[in-house]
Design an enzyme around this catalytic site. Structure first.
Site, PDB file in Angstrom:
ATOM      1  N   THR A  12      17.407  43.109  -9.976  1.00  0.00           N
ATOM      2  CA  THR A  12      17.690  43.665  -8.650  1.00  0.00           C
ATOM      3  C   THR A  12      17.126  42.732  -7.588  1.00  0.00           C
ATOM      4  O   THR A  12      15.958  42.353  -7.647  1.00  0.00           O
ATOM      5  CB  THR A  12      17.045  45.061  -8.525  1.00  0.00           C
ATOM      6  OG1 THR A  12      17.591  45.881  -9.546  1.00  0.00           O
ATOM      7  CG2 THR A  12      17.311  45.669  -7.158  1.00  0.00           C
ATOM      8  N   CYS A  37      -2.924  24.113  -7.454  1.00  0.00           N
ATOM      9  CA  CYS A  37      -2.502  24.601  -8.769  1.00  0.00           C
ATOM     10  C   CYS A  37      -3.453  24.151  -9.864  1.00  0.00           C
ATOM     11  O   CYS A  37      -3.548  24.768 -10.909  1.00  0.00           O
ATOM     12  CB  CYS A  37      -1.106  24.096  -9.102  1.00  0.00           C
ATOM     13  SG  CYS A  37       0.002  24.301  -7.735  1.00  0.00           S
TER      14      CYS A  37
HETATM   15  N1  PLP Z   1       6.684  22.180  -6.192  1.00  0.00           N
HETATM   16  C1  PLP Z   1       5.775  21.691  -5.343  1.00  0.00           C
HETATM   17  C2  PLP Z   1       5.921  20.286  -4.844  1.00  0.00           C
HETATM   18  C3  PLP Z   1       4.697  22.474  -4.912  1.00  0.00           C
HETATM   19  O1  PLP Z   1       3.797  21.968  -4.074  1.00  0.00           O
HETATM   20  C4  PLP Z   1       4.594  23.803  -5.409  1.00  0.00           C
HETATM   21  C5  PLP Z   1       3.436  24.657  -5.048  1.00  0.00           C
HETATM   22  O2  PLP Z   1       2.338  24.191  -4.900  1.00  0.00           O
HETATM   23  C6  PLP Z   1       5.567  24.278  -6.293  1.00  0.00           C
HETATM   24  C7  PLP Z   1       6.606  23.442  -6.654  1.00  0.00           C
HETATM   25  C8  PLP Z   1       5.521  25.657  -6.839  1.00  0.00           C
HETATM   26  O3  PLP Z   1       5.893  26.605  -5.865  1.00  0.00           O
HETATM   27  P1  PLP Z   1       5.458  28.134  -5.986  1.00  0.00           P
HETATM   28  O4  PLP Z   1       4.011  28.202  -5.622  1.00  0.00           O
HETATM   29  O5  PLP Z   1       6.330  28.849  -4.985  1.00  0.00           O
HETATM   30  O6  PLP Z   1       5.745  28.570  -7.364  1.00  0.00           O
END
Ligand code: PLP
Length: 395
Positions: free
Chosen positions: A238, A335
């Site tokens: 959805t 990350c």
């Molecule tokens: N790609 C890049 C270059 C990013 O900097 C990030 C997030 O840090 C992502 C992908 C992933 O995005 P999301 O946090 O929306 O999953």
């Protein structure tokens, strides 16, 4: 608090929240329902798709809404690989976000049966992809090529139009991870020559966990998420209409603000970089110089992005001392924040293992002020000294 971590996530935009509000409250029906409330939700969804398509330079039917940049990247690689595996060969770069790199590696490890061959093309000292090396590995049998528009750790802008020309010459679909770019660089598929392009709303003041993959109609794409066939069968489930509206509004605001915002960010960034290198002479800017240009004359570094290594110091130690002084930022990538691994981006750029553990990234956004930049420049030497880096300071 001085928030210099816009590349990790941006502060929520009030305009976005206000655009979402009616869809979070009154217009709540399922957009697939045939009744009046359902049709009202569908109208909001259609308007959001049209708005996203307007910014990305594609048709509304070419937009697939996802749970963010990661899912958009996964869908791009896995979706093309499953639909049209051709010679089972993926080409990407060594400095991609893990959302691309780990997906390519999963294909390499047999996630879709017989393993794909994966080429992770190297970069130069600035983090810019080696076009000759990329050209050398691309073949007409390559399944998909994925190159980011701008690097999240060091702000390097890739020569995506040149990559697109190489891909076009051999008929290989090009995916561009543009998650870091909206509001700072143009993100139109037609302009970049991309066949697929990922964006994420939370980097732009939009909702967390929302984003989109634009896919040219001619590109075969198999779904990763199977179910009721929503979004033309490309991504079942959805549809989250408030998220779609938030993503659309955030993207539109980013694009509308770009002409004035990008030069403003670049000016603040230039002052920040000059101030940091002056106050802490032992610090080293990573990624392209602030005045570096790509072959077509466009800036080689994201306007809102500054990143450094502090040789001999742990990046985390500097971050902690900065936070003590009211400044929040991150090591190379949010990350990887909870891992002690050296940055794969800095290693690919040729930095040593030790230096690659000392990254500090300061990323600016529309809310950043000149006063904040001056405050950071003022407190940074204290933070570096407290982290044990007196040797990096002026004699
Ligand atoms: N790609 C890049 C270059 C990013 O900097 C990030 C997030 O840090 C992502 C992908 C992933 O995005 P999301 O946090 O929306 O999953």
């Amino acid at each position: 608090m001085i928030y210099l971590d816009h590349a990790a996530t941006a502060p929520p935009s009030r305009t976005v929240l206000e655009a979402q509000w009616p869809y979070l409250t009154q217009v709540f029906a399922n957009p697939s329902s045939a009744h009046g409330p359902g049709r009202a939700a569908r109208a909001g969804l259609d308007a959001a798709l049209a708005e996203i398509a307007g910014v990305l330079g594609c048709r509304p039917g070419e937009v697939v809404l996802t749970s963010g940049g990661t899912e958009a990247d996964d869908l791009a690689l896995l979706g093309v690989a499953a639909a049209a595996p051709r010679g089972r060969h993926v080409v990407t770069t060594a400095v991609e976000h893990p959302a691309v790199l780990e997906t390519a590696r999963a294909l390499g490890a047999g996630a879709l049966g017989e393993p794909f061959r994966v080429d992770e093309v190297g970069v130069d000292r600035d983090g810019v992809v080696d076009l000759a090396a990329l050209a050398a590995v691309l073949t007409p049998a390559t399944t998909v090529c994925s190159v980011m528009l701008a690097n999240n750790e060091v702000g390097a802008v890739q020569p995506v139009r040149e990559v697109a020309a190489l891909c076009r010459a051999v008929g290989v679909p090009l995916h561009v991870d543009a998650v870091q770019a909206p509001g700072q660089l143009g993100v139109r598929l037609d302009d970049l020559g991309a066949d697929l392009l990922s964006v994420s709303a939370h980097k732009l003041g939009g909702p967390r966990g929302a984003g989109a993959l634009a896919v040219r109609g001619a590109v075969p794409l198999a779904p990763v998420i199977h179910g009721g066939g929503q979004q033309r069968g490309r991504r079942s489930g959805t549809v989250d209409v408030p998220a779609a509206v938030g993503t659309a509004t955030a993207l539109r605001l980013a694009e509308e603000g770009r002409a004035a915002g990008a030069p403003r960010l670049a000016a603040l960034r230039d002052r920040l970089v000059a101030g940091v290198l002056d106050a802490v002479p032992g610090a080293v800017l990573t990624g392209p110089a602030v005045d570096a240009r790509l072959a077509d004359g466009s800036p080689a570094r994201l306007p809102g992005h500054a990143s450094f290594v502090f040789p001999g110091l742990g990046g985390e130690a500097v971050l902690l001392e900065l936070e003590e002084r009211g400044v929040v930022c991150s090591s190379g990538s949010a990350c990887a924040a909870d891992s002690d691994d050296a940055s794969h981006v800095l290693l690919a750029m040729g930095l040593g293992d030790d230096a690659a553990r000392t990254a500090v990234r300061l990323t600016l956004g529309p809310t950043t002020t000149p006063e904040e930049v001056e405050d950071v420049v003022r407190v940074l030497p204290e933070a570096v000294a407290a982290a044990g880096g007196a040797a990096l300071l002026p004699a």
